[in-house]
Scaffold this motif. Structure first.
Motif, PDB file in Angstrom:
ATOM      1  N   ARG A 421      73.218   4.469 114.628  1.00 10.23           N
ATOM      2  CA  ARG A 421      73.672   3.711 113.464  1.00 10.23           C
ATOM      3  C   ARG A 421      73.001   2.346 113.407  1.00 10.23           C
ATOM      4  NH1 ARG A 421      78.630   6.307 114.918  1.00 10.23           N
ATOM      5  NH2 ARG A 421      79.179   4.610 116.321  1.00 10.23           N
ATOM      6  N   GLN A 422      72.869   1.725 114.555  1.00 10.28           N
ATOM      7  CA  GLN A 422      72.200   0.433 114.609  1.00 10.28           C
ATOM      8  C   GLN A 422      71.732   0.221 116.036  1.00 10.28           C
ATOM      9  OE1 GLN A 422      73.762  -2.916 112.455  1.00 10.28           O
ATOM     10  NE2 GLN A 422      73.650  -4.191 114.272  1.00 10.28           N
ATOM     11  N   GLY A 423      70.557  -0.351 116.200  1.00 10.11           N
ATOM     12  CA  GLY A 423      70.028  -0.549 117.535  1.00 10.11           C
ATOM     13  C   GLY A 423      70.913  -1.457 118.380  1.00 10.11           C
ATOM     14  N   ILE A 424      70.791  -1.296 119.687  1.00 14.34           N
ATOM     15  CA  ILE A 424      71.541  -2.118 120.630  1.00 14.34           C
ATOM     16  C   ILE A 424      70.805  -3.445 120.793  1.00 14.34           C
ATOM     17  CG2 ILE A 424      72.324  -2.273 123.025  1.00 14.34           C
ATOM     18  CD1 ILE A 424      72.425   0.817 122.973  1.00 14.34           C
ATOM     19  N   THR A 425      71.533  -4.550 120.679  1.00 11.24           N
ATOM     20  CA  THR A 425      70.928  -5.878 120.717  1.00 11.24           C
ATOM     21  C   THR A 425      71.633  -6.753 121.741  1.00 11.24           C
ATOM     22  OG1 THR A 425      72.403  -6.759 119.024  1.00 11.24           O
ATOM     23  CG2 THR A 425      70.364  -5.706 118.258  1.00 11.24           C
ATOM     24  N   MET A 426      71.047  -7.899 121.994  1.00  8.38           N
ATOM     25  CA  MET A 426      71.685  -8.871 122.877  1.00  8.38           C
ATOM     26  C   MET A 426      73.041  -9.277 122.315  1.00  8.38           C
ATOM     27  SD  MET A 426      71.668 -10.623 125.636  1.00  8.38           S
ATOM     28  CE  MET A 426      70.009 -10.558 126.305  1.00  8.38           C
ATOM     29  N   PHE A 427      73.150  -9.353 120.985  1.00  6.99           N
ATOM     30  CA  PHE A 427      74.441  -9.679 120.377  1.00  6.99           C
ATOM     31  C   PHE A 427      75.491  -8.636 120.733  1.00  6.99           C
ATOM     32  CE2 PHE A 427      77.433  -8.567 117.057  1.00  6.99           C
ATOM     33  CZ  PHE A 427      78.140  -9.741 116.920  1.00  6.99           C
ATOM     34  N   SER A 428      75.180  -7.371 120.503  1.00  8.70           N
ATOM     35  CA  SER A 428      76.181  -6.331 120.750  1.00  8.70           C
ATOM     36  C   SER A 428      76.579  -6.277 122.214  1.00  8.70           C
ATOM     37  CB  SER A 428      75.655  -4.973 120.281  1.00  8.70           C
ATOM     38  OG  SER A 428      74.518  -4.587 121.027  1.00  8.70           O
ATOM     39  N   GLN A 429      75.633  -6.577 123.107  1.00 13.83           N
ATOM     40  CA  GLN A 429      75.957  -6.487 124.520  1.00 13.83           C
ATOM     41  C   GLN A 429      76.745  -7.712 124.998  1.00 13.83           C
ATOM     42  OE1 GLN A 429      75.253  -3.553 123.773  1.00 13.83           O
ATOM     43  NE2 GLN A 429      74.717  -3.033 125.891  1.00 13.83           N
ATOM     44  N   ILE A 430      76.453  -8.896 124.483  1.00 13.31           N
ATOM     45  CA  ILE A 430      77.284 -10.048 124.822  1.00 13.31           C
ATOM     46  C   ILE A 430      78.697  -9.839 124.293  1.00 13.31           C
ATOM     47  CG2 ILE A 430      77.673 -12.495 124.327  1.00 13.31           C
ATOM     48  CD1 ILE A 430      74.721 -12.971 124.547  1.00 13.31           C
ATOM     49  N   ARG A 431      78.786  -9.281 123.123  1.00 11.87           N
ATOM     50  CA  ARG A 431      80.100  -8.978 122.558  1.00 11.87           C
ATOM     51  C   ARG A 431      80.885  -8.059 123.472  1.00 11.87           C
ATOM     52  NH1 ARG A 431      80.151  -5.783 116.948  1.00 11.87           N
ATOM     53  NH2 ARG A 431      79.406  -4.144 118.371  1.00 11.87           N
TER      54      ARG A 431
END
Length: 878
Positions: A421-431
């Motif tokens: 659905r959407q790539g994994i990013t530093m944002f998603s992982q910090i979240r």
């Protein structure tokens, strides 16, 4: 390099000369007046076209407008214009043409347009300037320097914080933490993580309110992720930014980096708090205040304070060591995994790290003191959404969690489906990392502008977390409440138009950045600010700009409504507001030839316009004489228009939409007038769609207001013939807008914008008036039909086309489906295609009507046999 001795960057708004430096041709920057006659302009244009060639007739695809091509054209313009030493064009510092065009979209678009039209006069007059009488170059374009602007911004942070936005933000954070702590993680709809977005436009005070939060309320650990080459304040924390934004190719590598970073951040922060407690024992200031002052005070526009730089060097060093120890542990676990049955090595190590983050966070809070709240603030947070790792690249070796291994500890075989659905990013992982502190008094804040927040806040169904995609968890609502007019200056009593149109008063309205920079700026920077205000601060619906380049602005907005979040309106009221503002702007800037002509800029003289001048710009010239001698359409008044509105003026530079009908009342309208605001009425407001507020005399009082009421119609049933029932509905007394029998008449306008036949009617008084009917107000009424230069004096043929495009977006069904490029309208083959397209469009509309039961009032929804019963002969079909 010493940051205080760097060479300031020039403002990329003008060019003035060129020289060779090696193999790179450089352009000089500045702003100037016209130095050439019309014949000289034509001769120079011909030389440029001979040197480079004409623009391809068919546009040549996208390549014709490339920066590489346009930079060469711009060089030719400057070269040919400066070859003759008889013109007093000065010499100055240099800048690459390509770099200049890359940074200045206005100049790029101007150059492309000039090449198409084979006339470079506008560019020549915009970018070349004369020397002063003593041979030196005037300081107009080169002042203020970039350094002055930076200094003003930096100093603006030193002034006392005003307003209550920090208190509101702190109350919201406490409320959010209460929710995350009160709801168990297995409750459907519980908050996903201790994280919220602060979203608002640039200059609204996002960074400053978080700074005040740390000084006054709680511990704040600020991080600024601003990229190099983008100006702004606070400056970037380069060490931690580069570490976080480093491209990582595997999801597990990203996970480990995030957990290592959070663990290191809490550990180092704990050590610093302990040191502050020892070194500042007995200090009356709270520990969080001291920490915030050390992290934020000092440095300069481009460089954070030394304390802050050292802090993040320690964080990055510690995080790097943690990642290295993880790698060693992975190798050890992999060796053991070969000989005995165990959990996935990646999963077990990540789970261990997850516990370490919570332990480090709890230890940090214990050091801060009982009931302490800590905030991690990520400024320019959209950068964390860059460089996504797509599913095909995110293999982590074994097993995967619902939210990424190591951050929640849960596994799922649907990770690839989720990640698609959407790539994994530093944002998603910090979240996800912040889920480890879900029940602690720690809150993450992501600061972002409204245009970029979707990078880090996709629609739930597109979120890489299956919990959010399936609504099992929810993100905390974004925080937008920062407030406007926080720096507004006090009003005089009595309140006068002259007072509210001083430059100092206006600059303190709206976004805090304007007022704070005004208070700390040099005279040169204040002049630039006022120039900016005159050209670019005409906003409609608090959203859209409409000055200086109206044709280009209309063209852009017509194609970007969805992107910019601008609503096109339901009845054409957006287009009506554009036309009103265009008429006003034409008066305001029409008498100004250049920047120097409005120095010093005085809003009272340069932006307040007379109602008579406004109406003459709105109406075509053929109606001006009729306007002056016009008598009231309704009421007992007998004065001609020019006498009735003598000494009546307008002060309005933007529209806002109100949400409460009660605001449309003279008491509130006085307040709106003091801020230069026009009104877009609340949805379903009876009788009117727009309202502008004028003033007779100078004192702002209810009895002195001049009301201009407008109603827009985007329905083809309304044509050139005025409809009395529409005008009668615009009754300011019955609508409780004003008291009856006012001495000052009103102006009422109806814009029948969908009319295919253009026309203007200045509605005359009735030939006979019933003795039983006595109007409680006096009004001069106008009926405008269609969108055409013959209808509006302030609208060109090209602008009319853009207005019609916007109107088409407001209609449930519209045609034709393919717009025709206006620069090809005169070609015979295009005229044939236009007719064919209209015919096809009619057929498509009929098919839509047949299939759509909501359109049953229009032919041909029902079978033909019903038409004679349902529709009268010749009845309008919509």
């Amino acid at each position: 390099m010493d940051p205080h001795t760097h060479t300031p960057k020039r403002r990329a708004s003008a060019v003035e000369g060129m020289e060779e430096q090696g193999s790179t041709r450089k352009l000089k920057l500045d702003l100037a007046e016209d130095l050439w006659s019309e014949d000289e302009h034509r001769g120079l244009d011909k030389e440029v076209l001979n040197a480079y060639g004409a623009c391809p007739a068919d546009g040549g695809g996208a390549a014709w407008a490339s920066i590489d091509v346009l930079s060469k054209i711009l060089e030719q313009i400057v070269t040919k214009s400066t070859e003759n030493d008889s013109k007093p064009v000065g010499k100055q510092r240099t800048l690459d043409a390509a770099q200049l065009l890359h940074k200045n979209t206005d100049l790029r678009e101007m150059t492309a347009k000039a090449w198409q039209e084979e006339s470079f006069k506008e560019i020549r007059n915009s970018i070349l300037r004369p020397k002063a009488s003593d041979g030196s170059l005037p300081e107009l374009g080169d002042t203020p320097s970039a350094r002055e602007q930076e200094d003003a911004t930096f100093k603006s942070w030193t002034r006392d914080f005003q307003g209550t936005a920090d208190e509101t933000l702190f109350a919201i954070i406490k409320n959010y933490l209460h929710w995350t702590q009160a709801l168990d993680d297995d409750v459907e709809g519980a908050p996903y993580a201790n994280l919220a977005l602060i979203v608002n436009s640039s200059g609204t005070g996002k960074s400053r309110v978080v700074d005040q939060l740390g000084r006054k309320h709680c511990f704040v650990i600020p991080l600024c992720l601003r990229r190099e080459g983008t100006d702004g304040y606070p400056p970037p924390d380069r060490e931690v930014r580069d570490w976080l934004l480093k491209k990582r190719s595997k999801k597990q590598e990203l996970n480990n980096a995030v957990v290592a970073f959070l663990r290191a951040l809490f550990d180092i922060a704990k050590d610093h708090i302990a040191t502050i407690s020892r070194q500042y024992r007995g200090d009356s200031r709270a520990a969080h205040t001291i920490f915030s002052e050390l992290m934020n005070d000092g440095g300069d526009f481009k460089t954070p304070p030394k304390y802050r730089r050292d802090f993040y060097v320690q964080v990055v060093d510690s995080a790097t060591k943690v990642c290295s120890s993880v790698l060693i542990s992975v190798v050890r676990e992999l060796i053991m995994y070969q000989f005995e049955e165990k959990e996935s090595p990646m999963l077990s190590i990540s789970l261990e790290l997850n516990k370490d983050v919570r332990t480090a966070a709890k230890s940090f809070l214990d050091e801060c003191g009982d009931n302490t709240i800590a905030v991690l603030s990520f400024d320019e947070a959209h950068e964390l959404g860059e460089n996504p790792i797509m599913p095909s690249d995110s293999s982590s070796g074994s097993g995967s969690s619902q939210d990424g291994p190591g951050l929640s500890g849960e596994t799922s075989s649907r990770a690839a489906t989720r990640a698609s659905r959407q790539g994994i990013t530093m944002f998603s992982q910090i979240r996800k990392g912040l889920r480890s502190v879900l029940k602690l008094n720690i809150m993450g804040l992501y600061l972002s502008t409204s245009g970029k927040y979707r990078v880090n806040s996709p629609e739930p169904q597109h979120d890489p977390s299956s919990r959010l995609a399936k609504a099992k968890r929810v993100m905390l609502p974004p925080i937008t409440e920062l407030g406007l007019n926080q720096l507004a200056l006090p009003l005089n009593d009595p309140l006068t138009l002259k007072h509210v149109t001083t430059a100092g008063y206006i600059s303190h309205l709206g976004r805090p950045i304007f007022g704070t920079r005004w208070d700390t700026a040099t005279d040169g920077l204040r002049n630039q600010f006022l120039d900016f205000s005159l050209c670019w601060r005409r906003r409609l619906s608090s959203t859209f700009i409409i000055s200086c380049h109206p044709e280009r602005v209309l063209e852009i907005v017509a194609g970007n409504l969805d992107t910019w979040g601008i609503h096109q309106g339901d009845r054409g009221e957006f287009v009506m507001s554009l036309i009103w503002m265009a008429a006003r702007d034409t008066v305001a800037v029409g008498g100004v030839k250049g920047v120097g002509d409005r120095r010093p800029w005085d809003p009272y003289r340069h932006s307040v316009v007379s109602i008579m001048d406004f109406m003459k710009k709105l109406l075509p010239a053929d109606y001006h004489q009729e306007l002056e001698s016009m008598h009231p359409s309704v009421g007992d008044g007998t004065a001609e228009f020019h006498l009735a509105f003598a000494d009546c003026r307008l002060w309005c530079n933007h529209f806002i939409q109100v949400q409460d009908y009660k605001v449309i009342n003279t008491k509130f309208l006085c307040a709106l007038l003091s801020n230069g605001i026009g009104v877009l009425c609340a949805p379903n407001q009876a009788g009117i769609d727009l309202l502008w507020i004028g003033l007779k005399g100078d004192e702002i009082r209810e009895e002195n207001l001049v009301l201009i009421l407008g109603q827009a119609k985007n329905d083809r049933r309304y044509r050139t013939q005025p409809k009395s029932r529409i005008l009668d509905a615009m009754d300011p007394v019955k609508l409780d807008i004003c008291a009856p029998n006012r001495s000052i008449p009103i102006i009422r306008m109806v814009f029948a914008l969908a009319s295919q036949e253009p026309g203007v009617t200045l509605v005359p008084p009735p030939l006979r008036q019933s003795p039983r009917f006595t109007s409680k107000f006096t009004s001069y009424d106008f009926w405008f039909a269609g969108v055409d230069p013959s209808t509006f004096g302030c609208v060109t043929a090209k602008e009319a086309g853009h207005h019609r495009d916007l109107l088409a977006l407001s209609r449930p069904l519209y045609d034709p489906p393919l717009p025709v490029p206006r620069n090809l309208e005169n070609l015979d083959r295009v005229e044939v295609l236009k007719g064919e397209t209209m015919t096809t469009g009619d057929a498509r509309v009929n098919m839509q009507r047949e299939a759509n039961s909501m359109r049953m009032a229009l032919k041909p929804h029902f079978p033909h046999m019903w038409h004679s019963l349902l529709f009268k002969e010749g009845e309008e079909e919509g």
